[in-house]
Enzyme design. Structure first.
Site: not given
Length: 522
Positions: A427-428, A405, A410, A110, A403
């Site tokens: 990234h999260g 969940s 976020s 990705d 962000p």
């Protein structure tokens, strides 16, 4: 309160302080992990990382089989971010710097998966009374053929070769700014800010490459202005498009510079390069195999680096061209997903303004002129302030988008340029349990979650005809559980780890209004 996993850290890790751990390893690669004591770290992720580090030995074998190299290929350093968790061969949240080689698998399929955030002129109070109507409209736009994104072959090729400047070189297509809600599709929402002053509001406006021949079928599909099912697709896994609002401001000066104020509706998009990324990564694997010396056995971990030598340059360039094409496509895809969110809001409030705060990549590599290559897999740049200009990014640092969940807050943070972290952040929140385990979660917890939070999927579970099909609803619920809150780490301790480690400082907290996810119902 620390989770049980956080109280019993993996014995292979060595805690240095409240922000950092190290991982001694047989390959001798320096490994730092940014995570506070209250952030759980999976042992299976450590197992996977140790397997990845075997690539240091692979590079030594390649060097012995390739005489005359100017630089000894090696892994210089590895940094893991607080959302570090097991991936598919490479852990998510891994930042890896090499010298004399690049590693396609350290970015993955990705390519340029990333986040886009926009600040709108809408307030949360304007849309709260209309969420049912908004949900129906967004489901139509995202999942029921309402996107109507017409692209010419020139626009497609421009996007793949240059990124957003190539896509927008000829402006908005004629006939895309008037008529019914679907006339012109997402193009109708393009505003002046989308065509100018892009510098400083994206990590990069594009990744120019000389060709897009590897994707000629997509470029010429349909002839003339054509529509397809790829551009404007959220993707799969944990990708989403979400409406949020600013619930708290932690850094007033940076928030003001970024155009953010309490109660303001914010758009957040998380998506990548879809099938184009898979094709580009396959090109990388094929080129690495073609250049592989017969004297070097295939590595046990199946990770095939590409040396930065002259002999492998033609194959490496084919991969990097396809890589750039996929990265550019991802930029355009997030652009259109944001336009689709704007279109849904416009149905409720009428004309609105929306200005991009930032677009940040997760899965990319950054070659440098000194022969080093920085790879990020599920990690985002977090550069600091200090540029020569007066742009917000120069004055306050690079926006870092973290962000939570599904259903959780976020955060937008400002990067501090921490070199120990290889100027990288998470990234999260990061998964805490695998998808298969999460899918077996309790129904009572899911019901309680759905009462509190609005999830928009291709399947409308409120439709009586759908609700009557127990088999369909059961499959939908299993799928939704895989991305439910209990499958992820708490975002608060993750953000605190970044702050304590002086990687990034919080600017605003964002509360979700609704999330569009293809994860359930596809």
């Amino acid at each position: 309160m620390p989770t049980p996993a956080a109280k019993r850290p993996d014995p292979r890790l060595v805690r240095v302080d409240d922000s950092w751990l190290t991982l001694p390893n047989p390959s001798g690669v320096p490994v730092d992990i940014c995570a506070g004591p209250d952030v759980p770290i999976e042992s299976v992720a450590i197992d996977e990382l140790l397997t990845v580090l075997e690539t240091a030995d692979t590079l030594r074998s390649l060097a012995r089989a390739t005489p005359g190299l100017d630089t000894e290929p090696r892994i210089d350093r590895v940094v893991c971010t607080p959302d570090f968790h097991k991936g598919a061969g490479i852990p998510i949240g891994t930042v890896l710097r090499t010298t004399g080689a690049l590693i396609p698998q350290a970015v993955g399929n990705d390519i340029n998966c990333g986040m886009r955030v926009e600040a709108t002129s809408v307030t949360v109070d304007q849309i709260r009374p209309h969420l049912d109507r908004l949900e129906r409209r967004l489901r139509h736009l995202f999942f029921e053929g309402g996107r109507r994104i017409g692209l010419t072959a020139r626009q497609r090729e421009g996007l793949l070769r240059e990124g957003l400047p190539g896509l927008l070189a000829e402006g908005v297509p004629a006939g895309s700014t008037a008529g019914s809600a679907d006339s012109g599709g997402a193009w109708r929402q393009v505003g002046p800010d989308d065509l100018t002053e892009l510098d400083g509001r994206l990590h990069s406006t594009g990744y120019p490459v000389p060709s897009a021949e590897g994707f000629r079928d997509w470029i010429t599909s349909g002839g003339g202005t054509s529509y397809d099912s790829i551009i404007g697709s959220v993707g799969g896994g944990n990708h989403f498009a979400e409406l949020q609002y600013v619930s708290a401001v932690h850094d007033g000066a940076a928030a003001y510079a970024w155009g953010l104020a309490p109660g303001q509706v914010v758009l957040m998009v998380h998506s990548g390069s879809l099938s184009l990324g898979h094709q580009a990564n396959a090109t990388g694997r094929d080129q690495a195999k073609a250049a592989w010396p017969r004297a070097v056995p295939t590595p046990r971990n199946r990770i095939l680096p590409m040396l930065l030598d002259e002999a492998s340059a033609p194959g490496r360039q084919r991969y990097l061209t396809a890589f750039g094409n996929a990265a550019n496509f991802a930029l355009g895809n997030r652009f259109f997903l944001a336009l689709m969110l704007r279109a849904g809001l416009a149905e409720i409030v009428g004309e609105l303004r929306s200005r991009q705060v930032y677009d940040a990549p997760h899965n990319l590599m950054w070659p440098d002129s000194d022969g080093t290559v920085l790879h990020r897999k599920g990690a985002t740049p977090a550069g600091g302030a200090g540029g020569a200009g007066q742009r917000p990014i120069d004055l306050y640092g690079e926006p870092v988008i973290v962000p939570g969940s599904m259903g959780a807050p976020s955060y937008l943070l400002r990067g501090l340029g921490n070199t120990r972290a290889l100027t990288s952040a998470c990234h999260g929140a990061g998964r805490s349990i695998p998808r298969g385990t999460a899918a077996r979660g309790g129904d009572a917890e899911l019901d309680a979650f759905l009462r509190e939070f609005r999830v928009v999927t291709p399947l409308d579970h409120r439709d009586p005809a759908v609700a009557a099909r127990r088999d369909i609803i059961d499959a939908w619920r299993r799928d939704l559980k895989q991305e439910a809150p209990w499958a992820y780490k708490e975002v608060g301790p993750v953000v605190d780890s970044l702050r304590r480690a002086e990687v990034a400082e919080p600017v605003v907290e964002l509360r979700p209004i609704l999330r569009l996810t293809p994860r359930a119902g596809t």
